[in-house]
Design an enzyme around this catalytic site. Structure first.
Site, PDB file in Angstrom:
ATOM      1  N   GLU A  91       0.779  -1.231   0.000  1.00 30.86           N
ATOM      2  CA  GLU A  91       0.000   0.000   0.000  1.00 30.86           C
ATOM      3  C   GLU A  91       0.820   1.296   0.000  1.00 30.86           C
ATOM      4  O   GLU A  91       0.361   2.300  -0.536  1.00 30.86           O
ATOM      5  CB  GLU A  91      -0.937  -0.001   1.223  1.00 30.86           C
ATOM      6  CG  GLU A  91      -1.986  -1.080   1.198  1.00 30.86           C
ATOM      7  CD  GLU A  91      -3.011  -0.866   0.107  1.00 30.86           C
ATOM      8  OE1 GLU A  91      -3.475   0.275  -0.080  1.00 30.86           O
ATOM      9  OE2 GLU A  91      -3.333  -1.846  -0.599  1.00 30.86           O
ATOM     10  N   SER A 465     -49.127 -30.081  39.724  1.00 32.39           N
ATOM     11  CA  SER A 465     -48.718 -30.456  41.087  1.00 32.39           C
ATOM     12  C   SER A 465     -47.494 -29.711  41.569  1.00 32.39           C
ATOM     13  O   SER A 465     -47.218 -29.675  42.780  1.00 32.39           O
ATOM     14  CB  SER A 465     -48.482 -31.962  41.154  1.00 32.39           C
ATOM     15  OG  SER A 465     -49.693 -32.669  40.981  1.00 32.39           O
TER      16      SER A 465
END
Length: 596
Positions: A91, A465
């Site tokens: 770059e 229950s």
């Protein structure tokens, strides 16, 4: 030279100097004006990168990540030199020599503009200019943007060190496949940390910024290889590597493959609950500000919770018989489309029956290439279903279960393939510390991908229950003891809303007569519970049970409340039971232990 010629020359030269001076002054004035309007680059010293939200168990197992941008920022000291050199070579070879702007590169770009195109086609952007653009500017190729980019580059070079600029660049750049920054790219393309990457792999990553899609090794291997070798050649020219390194790296093949975030603990409902907590507290910043959430989840407990729910539901659905294949008479040509539309779940394979005999079935898997054999022993459970969904007689041969062309699911158990069926029934599980309310494990469904409905915290169901202990606790609060006697005998309750009286009974259809409370609770006697509630009074019981912070839906003011006719979520019921376990203290369930 004649006097007149000298005079003309002097006047022309003077005019040129004036014009040039004017242009210089205008440029300087414009630069000063633009510099004053540009953002303060000192912010880059403490910039907050967009980092995804990460969810962990309490023992640091990764559960999930949220956020579009996958980024894991590193300091320059943790970025290998060979990787830094690869990006500089690709770059900005004069990165450590220039002051933010490569004038030769700009001249080359302007030449291309004037001579060939009439618009900007070459970037000539240094790494510093790319930092300026990535943090502050758009990517539109215009004179104004390029001019501001140059000015910002100068400001950045005066404010930050070269290493800091390179660090920002390598953490910010987009490298394709959802990877932002080199650490994320190393994980996504190679599944490894940066210090484990080879020279060839480092060069491959360095070749991506120019064209993250066109040079992507997952999408365009040929172009990616060409770009990688260009980077290696530049590294050789600049002296970053020697000839032997270049020769070895340039001969290497492409080893890239997609590696998503490495999820270490499967807990999708926990992930979603944590995401909602963070989103409520921090808004959309939760997805970008790099929060790491440590939950209260114990990874071992969660593993066994997942396993218990999954195996329990599979066993339940197999006990109820085989509902039949997902599709029948499917041809080889139709198989890919059929498989695509079949439900899928972890551990289950989609398969097409190719041949059957008395002892086994040969099936083709979803990939269209792999065939496996499913023995009859792996489908003995597959009783045919009657219309009421109860199983009929057991099969005697494979042909009793499957035919050629059937599209089915199979799973592997104990080193053999077995016919499988995705359960229609669902379940939930909550495990919580009774002392502080920390959630240790939670499962909301058989498979979160098939159903996002979290039954652990959203599904209100009749407690049955499981609610009886709260009735007995209300009795103890109303001056009864575990030795108090209640008659276990038939009872008839008039129902004003119906012409039929309510005649509840025990599940065993038997009656024990006078029964102590402790025995009535142990045996889960329906009639003891109803008589007990009637004796202490429904209103008194409801007033007491409200201390557990159940919703009004859990405590209907009728005698049926004794049998759990009210509705609760599993989480609410778990919190209620925690009171019994910790000596009477109401705790608040919580999941997020720490969010940093």
């Amino acid at each position: 030279m004649q006097y007149q010629d000298i005079k003309t020359y002097w006047l022309n030269h003077s005019l040129k100097v004036k014009i040039l001076s004017t242009l210089v002054l205008c440029f300087a004035a414009l630069s000063l004006f633009c510099l004053a309007t540009l953002p303060n680059v000192d912010q880059l010293k403490t910039v907050q990168m967009q980092v995804p939200l990460q969810i962990f168990s309490k023992d640091h197992k990764l559960i999930a990540t949220f956020g579009e941008k996958k980024r894991f920022p590193l300091t320059i000291d943790h970025m290998p030199k060979i990787l830094q050199h690869a990006f500089i070579a690709a770059e900005d070879q004069r990165f450590y020599q220039h002051h933010g702007v490569d004038y030769f590169g700009i001249a080359r770009a302007m030449g291309a503009l004037i001579v060939k195109h009439g618009h900007i086609t070459q970037g000539a952007s240094t790494i510093t200019m790319q930092v300026a653009r990535n943090f502050y500017l758009s990517r539109n190729k215009t004179f104004a943007r390029k001019f501001n980019e140059i000015l910002l580059a100068w400001k950045i070079e005066h404010a930050l060190t070269k290493n800091k600029i390179l660090e920002l660049y390598l953490n910010k750049i987009y490298l394709g496949s959802g990877a932002y920054g080199i650490a994320a790219a190393g994980q996504i393309y190679y599944g490894r940390s940066l210090d484990q990457l080879s020279l060839a792999e480092a060069a491959m990553l360095a070749g991506l910024p120019k064209a993250p899609s066109a040079s992507n090794p997952l999408r365009n291997p040929a172009q990616a290889l060409k770009r990688r070798n260009y980077v290696l050649h530049r590294m050789l020219e600049l002296g970053f590597i020697d000839q032997q390194d270049y020769n070895n790296a340039s001969k290497a093949g492409i080893s890239a493959g997609y590696h998503g975030a490495k999820i270490e603990l499967h807990a999708p409902d926990i992930a979603e609950m944590s995401r909602q907590v963070m989103l409520k507290q921090y808004g959309k910043a939760a997805y970008t500000d790099g929060y790491k959430v440590t939950t209260t989840i114990d990874s071992k407990a969660q593993y066994y919770a997942n396993r218990a729910v999954r195996i329990g539901l599979i066993n339940y659905t197999e006990r109820h018989g085989f509902a039949g294949p997902a599709a029948r008479n499917v041809s080889i040509n139709d198989w890919p489309a059929t498989a695509k539309h079949m439900l899928g779940t972890h551990g289950f394979e989609k398969a097409l029956v190719q041949a059957v005999d008395d002892d086994s079935a040969l099936v083709l898997l979803e990939d269209g290439n792999t065939t496996v054999s499913v023995p009859f022993s792996g489908m003995k459970w597959a009783k045919s279903r009657l219309s009421n969904a109860y199983p009929d007689k057991a099969p005697e041969t494979v042909q009793d279960v499957l035919n050629v062309g059937d599209a089915i699911h199979i799973r592997k158990t104990h080193h053999r393939w077995q016919l499988a069926q995705i359960p229609l029934a669902q379940a939930a599980l909550v495990s919580m510390s009774a002392n502080d309310g920390s959630i240790l494990a939670l499962v909301g469904s058989f498979d979160h991908k098939l159903s996002h409905y979290n039954r652990a915290i959203q599904a209100k169901r009749q407690s049955g229950s499981a609610f009886k202990p709260f009735i007995f606790a209300a009795a103890l609060d109303n001056h009864m003891t575990l030795a108090s006697m209640v008659n276990d005998a038939p009872i008839v309750v008039d129902d004003t809303s119906s012409t039929i009286a309510w005649r509840p009974h025990n599940s065993t259809e038997k009656f024990r007569g006078p029964t102590r409370l402790r025995e009535g609770l142990t045996k889960s006697s329906n009639l003891v519970s109803i008589r007990l509630l009637r004796e202490i009074g429904v209103k008194n019981a409801v007033d007491f049970i409200k201390r557990f912070q159940f919703s009004p839906e859990a405590t209907p003011e009728t005698l049926s409340m004794a049998l759990g006719s009210g509705v609760n979520t599993p989480m609410e019921l778990t919190r209620g039971y925690a009171v019994f376990a910790n000596g009477g203290y109401l705790i608040t369930p919580h999941l997020v232990d720490q969010g940093l």
